[in-house]
Design an enzyme around this catalytic site. Structure first.
Site, PDB file in Angstrom:
ATOM      1  N   CYS A 189      13.451  10.821   6.887  1.00  0.00           N
ATOM      2  CA  CYS A 189      13.415  10.418   8.303  1.00  0.00           C
ATOM      3  C   CYS A 189      14.781  10.561   8.964  1.00  0.00           C
ATOM      4  CB  CYS A 189      12.908   8.990   8.405  1.00  0.00           C
ATOM      5  SG  CYS A 189      13.778   7.876   7.304  1.00  0.00           S
ATOM      6  N   GLU A 225       9.449   1.244  10.745  1.00  0.00           N
ATOM      7  CA  GLU A 225      10.495   2.240  10.459  1.00  0.00           C
ATOM      8  C   GLU A 225       9.830   3.595  10.613  1.00  0.00           C
ATOM      9  OE1 GLU A 225      13.592   1.675   9.843  1.00  0.00           O
ATOM     10  OE2 GLU A 225      13.518  -0.499   9.584  1.00  0.00           O
ATOM     11  N   GLY A 256       6.602   4.933   8.278  1.00  0.00           N
ATOM     12  CA  GLY A 256       5.768   6.133   8.354  1.00  0.00           C
ATOM     13  C   GLY A 256       5.999   6.831   9.672  1.00  0.00           C
ATOM     14  N   GLU A 305       9.730  16.146  15.270  1.00  0.00           N
ATOM     15  CA  GLU A 305      10.106  15.930  13.876  1.00  0.00           C
ATOM     16  C   GLU A 305       9.332  16.916  13.001  1.00  0.00           C
ATOM     17  OE1 GLU A 305       8.740  12.362  11.785  1.00  0.00           O
ATOM     18  OE2 GLU A 305      10.784  12.109  11.048  1.00  0.00           O
ATOM     19  N   LYS A 321       0.854  -1.199   0.000  1.00  0.00           N
ATOM     20  CA  LYS A 321       0.000   0.000   0.000  1.00  0.00           C
ATOM     21  C   LYS A 321       0.884   1.241   0.000  1.00  0.00           C
ATOM     22  CE  LYS A 321      -1.920   2.848   2.734  1.00  0.00           C
ATOM     23  NZ  LYS A 321      -1.801   4.059   1.870  1.00  0.00           N
ATOM     24  N   GLY A 375       2.607   4.411  13.334  1.00  0.00           N
ATOM     25  CA  GLY A 375       3.303   3.151  13.637  1.00  0.00           C
ATOM     26  C   GLY A 375       2.751   2.505  14.904  1.00  0.00           C
ATOM     27  N   THR A 423       5.622   8.013  13.648  1.00  0.00           N
ATOM     28  CA  THR A 423       5.627   7.240  14.889  1.00  0.00           C
ATOM     29  C   THR A 423       4.200   7.030  15.408  1.00  0.00           C
ATOM     30  OG1 THR A 423       7.876   7.862  15.414  1.00  0.00           O
ATOM     31  CG2 THR A 423       6.485   7.273  17.281  1.00  0.00           C
TER      32      THR A 423
END
Ligand code: NAD
Length: 498
Positions: free
Chosen positions: A303, A269, A247, A400, A194, A252, A249
């Site tokens: 990232c 990741e 993607g 981030e 996806k 995730g 956090t």
């Protein structure tokens, strides 16, 4: 340019692909989403719609899971590792042959310079398939010397984990798909990919190429769609054995929670906030342009971007001014222009998010060395931005940003423990770089930084043989290298009483 008219700088081949119909690939057949719904895909350099793709959801995911399971139980599951490797190799070679076209698709969909897309995105992807092709015939177990009383023959085997969902973000679609698809195919799994709803086009082209080189139907399936529908359906689907996710956090964590339903295997990741530490003896002529590249490459939407820069106070001003001078040299423009070295943010939403962080930096007292504004009337361009005098109380240092915003901090003659503590003062642990001519300083720091990738006198170095992934909230598990093969296999112990 009208909507859905190919951009004039696209080659005929890439233009025809982008203007074509974009459907889901399930069990070897291309089809619309069951709902009939589509998603508009924009060129972030202009904001114009360039394509429509199917908006797959739960019903489509169910079909893809059934197709992937059938392929796993069919000829693919019986194919030797050597034969799988040959097929993966053929695929890698075909990607190299089509590098120009793939780079154009990636450039217009993601807003990245086409020259970078060719060497970084297509180049690293093709190399990853080549590298993993070799592993397909080298997946082995061990003989084990058991200590229980009696006589035994004991050994382990590694078997494919099964049907794997692969969920990818928008910044490096080809590369981050390769990180998952290449080892999963080498291990003998089947895949449901996806791509991100913002950048699905290169994955659809990739799937066409996979069909053309001869992967059996159902081995590679593609469900384009939104995260909240298609992505969430994959994460919680009981028919899926593993989810490999890249993607943010927060998403995730949601994926990990959803995966508990059938305890599917999970690798994650996630985000990063990489520190870069520049010591007074660093070779500044080489270091300054490399630091600028570490933050401004792909507009900081990386990232592993070097976002927190710690500089020895004796060279602080020279380094900061040098980076600002490098920022001025960037040629900001459409990714398909050969001269462009910096593109836009992926979307208006992402641009506004980065601008909001810049505003928070301003309010919290950061000093603006350069940048800070959006650029142009069309597209989602932002100036490369350097904020000096920052500290870890500021959101621009802690969170981030995922944009071209560098935060600098000076350090004195601190011992390396103090500097390492400052660099480690983050919930993330994906990557870091150390800039010094002193081997001892470099390796002492490398040992103390809690991150999955440490680079010495370089930043953003990736190789298919080097494991990649995060400590702390940057993720679970590793991609690339032999580690990746382990995450796509289950270990079976076999023990015979003799
Ligand atoms: P995101 O988490 O919003 O989306 C990533 C993918 O997950 C997309 O395909 C999206 O559709 C899907 N998704 C969204 N909600 C979902 C859900 N509930 N269930 C399942 N799937 C869902 O991330 P993004 O904005 O596309 O990408 C930026 C983030 O990715 C940044 O945080 C960045 O650091 C991270 N990233 C990490 C790496 C790495 O290797 N560690 C690499 C690139 C990007």
């Amino acid at each position: 340019m009208n909507a859905l008219t190919p951009h004039p700088l696209l080659s005929a081949r890439a233009g025809a692909f982008i203007a074509g119909k974009h459907q889901l690939l399930i069990g070897g057949s291309w089809r619309d989403a069951a709902s009939g719904e589509t998603i508009d895909i924009e060129d972030p350099c202009t904001g114009q719609v360039i394509a429509k793709v199917a908006a797959g959801a739960r019903a489509d995911v169910d079909l893809a899971v059934a197709a992937a399971r059938q392929a796993l139980d069919g000829p693919w599951g019986k194919m030797s590792g050597l034969e799988r490797g040959k097929l993966i190799s053929r695929f890698a070679t075909r990607l190299e042959e089509l590098a120009g076209e793939l780079a154009e698709i990636e450039a217009i969909d993601c807003g990245k310079p086409v020259t970078y897309a060719r060497y970084v995105d297509v180049g690293l992807s093709a190399n990853t398939y080549h590298y993993m092709a070799g592993w397909a015939s080298k997946i082995t177990g061990e003989t084990v010397d058991v200590s229980s009383p009696g006589e035994f023959h004991a050994f382990t085997t590694r078997e494919p984990v099964g049907v794997v969902a692969q969920v990818v973000p928008w910044n490096f679609p080809l590369v981050l798909t390769a990180y998952k698809l290449a080892p999963s195919l080498a291990a003998g799994c089947t895949a449901i990919i996806k791509p991100a709803e913002l950048t699905p086009l290169s994955t659809l082209r990739l799937a066409q190429i996979a069909e053309e080189v001869g992967f059996p139907p159902g081995v590679i399936n593609v469900i384009t769609g939104y995260g909240a529908t298609a992505g969430a359906a994959l994460a919680e689907h009981p028919g899926i054995d593993k989810i490999a996710f890249t993607g943010s956090t927060d998403v995730g964590k949601a994926v990990a929670r959803a995966a508990t339903g059938n305890l599917k295997r999970v690798t994650l990741e996630l985000g990063g906030k990489a520190p870069m530490m520049v010591f007074r003896d660093a070779d500044l002529e080489k270091t300054i342009p490399a630091l600028a590249g570490a933050i401004f490459f792909h507009q900081g939407q990386v990232c592993t971007a070097g976002t927190r820069l710690f500089i020895h106070k004796s060279i602080h001003d020279r380094v900061v001014e040098g980076i600002a001078a490098e920022a001025k040299k960037l040629v900001i423009g459409h990714g398909l222009e050969q001269a462009t070295t910096m593109g836009p943010m992926i979307s208006g939403r992402q641009r506004d998010r980065v601008l909001a962080y810049i505003e928070q930096g301003r309010k919290s007292g950061a000093e603006f060395v350069c940048g800070g504004n959006s650029l142009g009337e069309n597209g989602y361009f932002l100036e490369p931005t350097v904020l000096a005098g920052t500290d870890s109380s500021m959101s621009v240092v802690r969170e981030e940003i995922f944009g071209p915003v560098l935060c600098t901090m000076a350090f004195g003659d601190d011992d390396i423990e103090t500097l390492a503590d400052k660099a480690n003062e983050t919930e993330f642990g994906l990557s870091a770089s150390i800039w010094t001519r002193d081997l001892s300083t470099a390796h002492k720091m490398a040992k103390r930084i809690k991150a999955g990738s440490i680079w010495i006198n370089m930043h953003n170095f990736f190789d298919p043989a080097l494991p990649f992934g995060g400590y702390k909230q940057s993720g679970w598990g590793r991609e690339q290298g032999a580690e990746a093969i382990r995450t796509f296999t289950e270990v079976k112990s076999v023990c015979a009483a003799l």
